[in-house]
Write an enzyme that holds these catalytic residues in place. Structure first.
Site, PDB file in Angstrom:
ATOM      1  N   GLY A 134       0.671  -1.379  -0.049  1.00 32.14           N
ATOM      2  CA  GLY A 134       0.085  -0.026   0.104  1.00 32.14           C
ATOM      3  C   GLY A 134       0.877   1.266   0.198  1.00 32.14           C
ATOM      4  N   GLY A 146       2.517   2.574  -2.640  1.00 29.36           N
ATOM      5  CA  GLY A 146       2.575   3.074  -4.056  1.00 29.36           C
ATOM      6  C   GLY A 146       3.520   2.303  -4.900  1.00 29.36           C
ATOM      7  CE  LYS A 147       5.366  -3.078  -3.385  1.00 32.32           C
ATOM      8  NZ  LYS A 147       4.398  -2.819  -2.235  1.00 32.32           N
ATOM      9  CB  SER A 148       1.344  -1.267  -8.210  1.00 29.00           C
ATOM     10  OG  SER A 148       1.675  -2.746  -7.838  1.00 29.00           O
ATOM     11  CE1 TYR A 149      -0.743   6.655  -9.597  1.00 25.67           C
ATOM     12  CE2 TYR A 149       0.913   7.576  -8.654  1.00 25.67           C
ATOM     13  CZ  TYR A 149      -0.157   7.875  -9.453  1.00 25.67           C
ATOM     14  OH  TYR A 149      -0.453   9.134  -9.703  1.00 25.67           O
ATOM     15  CG  ASP A 187       4.674  -3.980  -9.171  1.00 25.69           C
ATOM     16  OD1 ASP A 187       5.041  -3.426  -8.013  1.00 25.69           O
ATOM     17  OD2 ASP A 187       3.672  -4.089  -9.513  1.00 25.69           O
ATOM     18  N   GLY A 234       4.198  -6.690  -1.821  1.00 21.55           N
ATOM     19  CA  GLY A 234       4.267  -6.010  -0.541  1.00 21.55           C
ATOM     20  C   GLY A 234       5.067  -6.398   0.458  1.00 21.55           C
TER      21      GLY A 234
END
Length: 530
Positions: A31, A33-36, A178, A181
């Site tokens: 949560g 913000g890695k994928s973002y 990616d 988490g």
């Protein structure tokens, strides 16, 4: 996103065009913000889309008679220490073996490498990959962010000497990773399957941490002979070159601003600090193909001699090694035209595969005809929500058997689960089979029931869908409801059911989310128990 790309993406792209390997990976807690950062959103594209777009712009600008560029991509996910090909038309169900070769280093056996000619191709392949990920996520009840995704771009820069007719190649590989988490089990409240999954994610991230520590120690000359445990996890083994070998690598550390996540943030920053000490030795990959093919041919000859000598002793491992090397030679001598043709064939096969599951083939967003009724999947992950569209025929069968029009797998789904019929007066009727768990708007359904625009359907233990009907059809349904048609159709269904339907009609234009559908099922189940 633009600033991140200017700081990281442009320098990596420059390195790739000079012939160096490059790698970017995002690390941080769930949560943060890695994928973002890596993928971005529709209006704010992330690092990967911007990098691909800039890559093709530059190849077009630099294309000349004596210089040409070709681009290939592969996309895989690592979930529970198993590798799956996301561009495989067979739905990526089988797990692939990771092998190590003397010449090529660690590689994934059978991973498809597809030739692409423009950014649009890459975009559609990514979308297809995410769809494969969604199908897998629904079947196996796993969320997308629970797996590591690795997107590889192989850029081949061919230089021709027009006078002598000789040509040389520079091959650079961009690995865009990616990571899943990292999380503390106590905070997530995970148990059973989820806890095992979380421990596998944390295992690969812990191994990554140990590898980074060992490499950092080597880089600071504290302990030059320190053992690096690459093989402890599939992720680090595959990224061996990116982490500590021939690659220029950047790490993006994402942190959460919440005070509650203080420990995780500190751990991420420590991780990043250690990573800064690593010294990689990147070299220009000048014409490796010819050299590798020569070495492979020599190895094949040597193995053939050994095999004829060992024929009497029956040595199966020699035969395997020989076949492996011959297969690699075959792959490396395929021409560009053949690769493009093969990519086209795989794309068609993938489309057929998705169509056989009843999924429509829109690569971005849901675009459907005004006169069609369809189901849309609802998923907890925003990237996978409303990604699959299933068109309804006059008689649509739902279940896990191959003969069904919409195939669903997982717990609670029967071979023949239910039937959806569209009548002559355009009403949509859902009829579940006996003992087939089906809920509409949170209420269990055991007999035939008319569906309305926006109704939430829940099948088995974890499949949520929303039905979309054409505008004129939902208006017709409203008229029918005015005449008390719904009460007649639902027969034995209770007042609660009718209330749910009416609510769906009133707010037919509201887009109901996965959370809404899940809460609805839970609340009505609690109400019935009470």
């Amino acid at each position: 996103q633009e600033v991140v790309f200017q700081c990281l993406g442009e320098s990596l792209l420059r390195n790739a065009f000079q012939g160096y390997n490059a790698c970017i990976f995002a690390y941080g807690q769930t949560g943060s913000g890695k994928s973002y950062t890596m993928m971005g959103s529709g209006d704010q594209p992330g690092l990967i889309p911007r990098l691909c777009s800039a890559l093709f712009e530059r190849t077009q600008n630099e294309q000349r008679e004596e210089e040409s560029f070709t681009v290939e991509v592969s996309y895989m996910e690592i979930y529970n220490e198993k590798v799956r090909d996301l561009l495989d038309p067979k739905g990526g169900r089988q797990t692939l073996r990771v092998r190590e070769h003397k010449v090529l280093g660690p590689y994934v056996d059978g991973l498809s490498r597809l030739a692409v000619a423009s950014y649009k191709d890459v975009e559609s392949l990514m979308s297809e990959g995410n769809k494969s990920r969604t199908v897998a996520a629904t079947n196996m009840n796993e969320e997308s962010s629970r797996s590591h995704a690795v997107f590889n771009i192989i850029l081949t820069h061919t230089l021709k000497d027009l006078q002598s007719g000789t040509s040389g190649e520079k091959v650079s590989r961009l690995s865009l990773v990616d990571l899943a988490g990292s999380e503390r089990a106590a905070k997530t409240g995970a148990a059973g399957e989820r806890l095992k999954e979380g421990s596998n994610i944390n295992k690969s991230l812990t191994t990554l941490g140990l590898v980074i520590s060992a490499l950092a120690e080597q880089g600071t000359a504290k302990n030059k002979t320190k053992f690096v445990p690459y093989r402890d996890s599939v992720l680090t083994w595959l990224l061996k070159d990116c982490l500590g070998g021939n690659s220029r690598t950047a790490m993006v550390a994402t942190v959460s601003p919440a005070a509650d996540n203080y420990e995780e943030t500190l751990s991420t920053l420590r991780y990043a600090d250690r990573a800064k000490n690593i010294v990689n030795h990147a070299v220009v990959n000048e014409d490796p193909n010819a050299r590798i093919i020569r070495e492979l041919r020599e190895e094949v000859e040597k193995l053939r001699v050994q095999l004829t000598q060992a024929e009497s002793l029956k040595a199966p491992e020699l035969k395997d090694r020989l076949e492996e090397s011959e297969k690699l030679i075959q792959e490396m001598t395929i021409t560009w035209e053949e690769k493009l043709r093969k990519t086209e064939e795989i794309a068609q096969e993938r489309q057929k595969q998705l169509e056989s599951l009843g999924i429509s083939l829109q690569s971005s967003g849901i675009k459907v005809g005004d006169d069609k009724s369809f189901l849309v999947n609802l998923n907890a992950d925003p990237a996978l929500n409303e990604l699959l569209v299933y068109y309804l025929k006059e008689h649509t069968k739902v279940g896990s058997a191959d003969s069904q029009d919409i195939q669903l797998c997982g717990m609670g789904i029967q071979a023949e689960h239910c039937v959806i019929d569209i009548t002559a007066d355009a009403a949509v009727i859902l009829t579940p089979y006996r003992n087939a768990r089906t809920c509409v708007n949170g209420s269990p359904v055991t007999s035939a029931l008319q569906l309305h625009h926006g109704d939430r359907i829940f099948w088995g233990n974890n499949h949520f869908f929303r039905i979309n009907l054409p505008k004129r059809r939902s208006r017709g349904a409203e008229d029918e409801e005015g005449e008390g048609g719904v009460m007649k159709n639902s027969g034995s269904s209770e007042q609660l059911d009718a209330d749910g339907d009416t609510a769906s009609e009133v707010s037919s234009e509201v887009s109901f989310s996965y959370e809404f559908a899940q809460t609805e099922v839970m609340m009505k189940a609690l109400g019935n128990n009470g």
